[in-house]
Scaffold this motif. Structure first.
Motif, mmCIF file in Angstrom:
data_model
loop_
_atom_site.group_PDB
_atom_site.id
_atom_site.type_symbol
_atom_site.label_atom_id
_atom_site.label_comp_id
_atom_site.label_asym_id
_atom_site.label_seq_id
_atom_site.Cartn_x
_atom_site.Cartn_y
_atom_site.Cartn_z
ATOM 1 N N ILE A 172 0.668 -1.441 0.094
ATOM 2 C CA ILE A 172 -0.036 -0.042 0.052
ATOM 3 C C ILE A 172 0.991 1.320 -0.013
ATOM 4 O O ILE A 172 2.006 1.495 0.762
ATOM 5 N N GLY A 173 0.489 2.228 -0.887
ATOM 6 C CA GLY A 173 1.323 3.392 -0.878
ATOM 7 C C GLY A 173 2.543 3.400 -2.109
ATOM 8 O O GLY A 173 2.980 4.325 -2.580
ATOM 9 N N SER A 174 2.657 1.929 -2.632
ATOM 10 C CA SER A 174 3.691 1.874 -3.626
ATOM 11 C C SER A 174 3.093 1.276 -5.021
ATOM 12 O O SER A 174 2.122 0.854 -4.884
ATOM 13 N N GLY A 175 3.831 1.480 -6.037
ATOM 14 C CA GLY A 175 3.569 1.034 -7.253
ATOM 15 C C GLY A 175 1.865 1.416 -7.841
ATOM 16 O O GLY A 175 1.777 2.590 -7.548
ATOM 17 N N PHE A 176 1.198 0.279 -7.982
ATOM 18 C CA PHE A 176 0.028 0.610 -8.523
ATOM 19 C C PHE A 176 -1.208 0.264 -7.486
ATOM 20 O O PHE A 176 -2.407 0.042 -7.809
ATOM 21 N N SER A 177 -0.744 -0.045 -6.323
ATOM 22 C CA SER A 177 -1.888 -0.334 -5.073
ATOM 23 C C SER A 177 -2.389 1.174 -4.768
ATOM 24 O O SER A 177 -1.522 2.271 -5.034
ATOM 25 N N GLU A 178 -3.051 1.210 -3.728
ATOM 26 C CA GLU A 178 -3.561 2.512 -3.420
ATOM 27 C C GLU A 178 -2.776 3.476 -2.790
ATOM 28 O O GLU A 178 -1.836 2.639 -2.175
ATOM 29 N N GLN A 179 -2.826 4.647 -2.809
ATOM 30 C CA GLN A 179 -1.818 5.581 -2.097
ATOM 31 C C GLN A 179 -2.785 6.456 -1.427
ATOM 32 O O GLN A 179 -2.905 7.670 -1.675
ATOM 33 N N PRO A 180 -3.055 5.977 -0.169
ATOM 34 C CA PRO A 180 -3.983 7.006 0.684
ATOM 35 C C PRO A 180 -3.375 7.999 1.411
ATOM 36 O O PRO A 180 -2.114 7.830 1.439
ATOM 37 N N ASP A 181 -4.043 8.757 1.765
ATOM 38 C CA ASP A 181 -3.557 10.172 2.792
ATOM 39 C C ASP A 181 -3.306 9.447 4.010
ATOM 40 O O ASP A 181 -4.035 8.522 4.346
ATOM 41 N N ARG A 182 -2.154 9.846 4.572
ATOM 42 C CA ARG A 182 -1.771 9.345 5.843
ATOM 43 C C ARG A 182 -2.803 9.737 6.939
ATOM 44 O O ARG A 182 -2.821 8.854 7.975
ATOM 45 N N ARG A 183 -3.895 10.251 6.626
ATOM 46 C CA ARG A 183 -4.809 10.274 7.751
ATOM 47 C C ARG A 183 -5.778 9.012 7.735
ATOM 48 O O ARG A 183 -6.466 8.853 8.443
ATOM 49 N N ASP A 184 -5.767 8.485 6.535
ATOM 50 C CA ASP A 184 -6.476 7.403 6.427
ATOM 51 C C ASP A 184 -5.631 6.111 6.568
ATOM 52 O O ASP A 184 -6.074 4.894 6.779
ATOM 53 N N PHE A 185 -4.189 6.074 6.430
ATOM 54 C CA PHE A 185 -3.357 4.885 6.359
ATOM 55 C C PHE A 185 -2.011 5.534 7.000
ATOM 56 O O PHE A 185 -1.496 6.421 6.659
ATOM 57 N N ALA A 186 -1.522 4.811 8.295
ATOM 58 C CA ALA A 186 -0.608 5.550 9.080
ATOM 59 C C ALA A 186 0.842 5.438 8.524
ATOM 60 O O ALA A 186 1.808 5.990 9.060
ATOM 61 N N TYR A 187 1.035 4.299 7.586
ATOM 62 C CA TYR A 187 2.336 3.973 6.897
ATOM 63 C C TYR A 187 3.311 3.678 8.161
ATOM 64 O O TYR A 187 4.428 3.836 7.857
#
Length: 282
Positions: free
Chosen positions: A64-79
């Motif tokens: 998630i966040g890389s390549g062609f997977s979803e790249q959500p805002d950090r408010r929605d995914f903490a990374y």
């Protein structure tokens, strides 16, 4: 052999993954391959069919966040590593993967090692390619600067950072056609750069490697450590120290290979992986 590019909705997140399927049914466990940063599952493009040709179902997701997977805002995914761990667990469940061989590479690929420690019952065997294995590991400056406020905000919006990092990890030139795939998410949206920035800022490398360093002292499943000797960032001594006390471990030194072995010299990676995946546990 059937291969394909796929997307799957898992909760609120969309994963992209590459998959290679053997022509005939097989009782071999599937193989899951996890990439590092700033890469994507495309780095496994030659290894996937090599595994399928030997009867393995092979799956390589984009984090998630890389390549062609979803790249959500950090408010929605903490990374954070915990966020990646939970997302990976949900992805594997959605894919119906219960017990599997795990192959990990690089920074963030280290989250795969955490996953193995927390779910050992799922791991048939584990292969590690140039990943941080001890608290001595340091994120290289080439990556660390991407997480610096303001500086990182600008640098992660530059698609050429992919060229500089992938080629800097081993000294090999990556073909333009391949770089086009790596760059595409950054050209398509500024979200790719923001996700990379958030990932690097939240790596928590000291805590993650401390868990790896202590957790694997009790590990009993087979382990292969295949190490690119031209890695400028993670030394071979780290791999040697890691396997020293393991009950069923082997080290394969990959000469003329850098930090991204599957990109630098996929034939050597497949030649190391296949005998390990096929052999009976000791």
């Amino acid at each position: 052999m059937a291969t394909g590019d796929n997307w799957i909705e898992v909760g609120k997140l969309t994963w992209f993954y590459r998959e290679a399927l053997p022509l005939n049914s097989s009782d071999r466990v599937p193989v899951v391959l996890l990439h590092g940063i700033p890469a994507q599952s495309y780095s496994w493009r030659e290894v996937l069919p090599a595994l399928a040709n030997q009867g393995f179902r092979a799956i390589a997701p984009d984090w998630i966040g890389s390549g062609f997977s979803e790249q959500p805002d950090r408010r929605d995914f903490a990374y954070t590593p915990e966020a990646f761990l939970q997302a990976l667990e949900s992805f594997l469940q959605a894919m119906g993967i219960e017990r599997f061989a795990l192959v990990v590479q690089g920074f963030v690929g280290s989250v795969g090692l955490q996953y193995a420690l927390r779910h050992p019952e799922q791991i048939d065997r584990l292969a590690i390619l140039n990943a941080p294995l001890s608290t001595a590991a340091k994120l290289p400056w080439k990556m660390r600067q991407l997480g610096i406020p303001l500086v990182g905000d600008m640098m992660t919006q530059d698609p050429l950072l992919i060229d500089r990092t992938l080629e800097g990890g081993g000294g090999y030139r990556v073909e333009d056609a391949d770089l086009d795939i790596y760059r595409r998410p950054f050209l398509r949206s500024s979200d790719a750069g923001r996700s990379l920035l958030a990932t690097i800022q939240n790596l928590q490398l000291k805590q993650v490697t401390a868990e790896i360093e202590t957790g694997f002292q009790q590990w009993s499943q087979p382990i292969l450590v295949a190490w690119g000797l031209r890695d400028p960032w993670l030394p071979l001594d780290m791999a040697k120290q890691f396997i020293h006390h393991l009950a069923d471990a082997e080290l394969v030194e990959l000469e003329e290979v850098g930090h991204y072995p599957q990109e630098d010299w996929h034939e050597k990676v497949s030649a190391a992986l296949l005998p390990f995946l096929r052999r009976q546990p000791r």
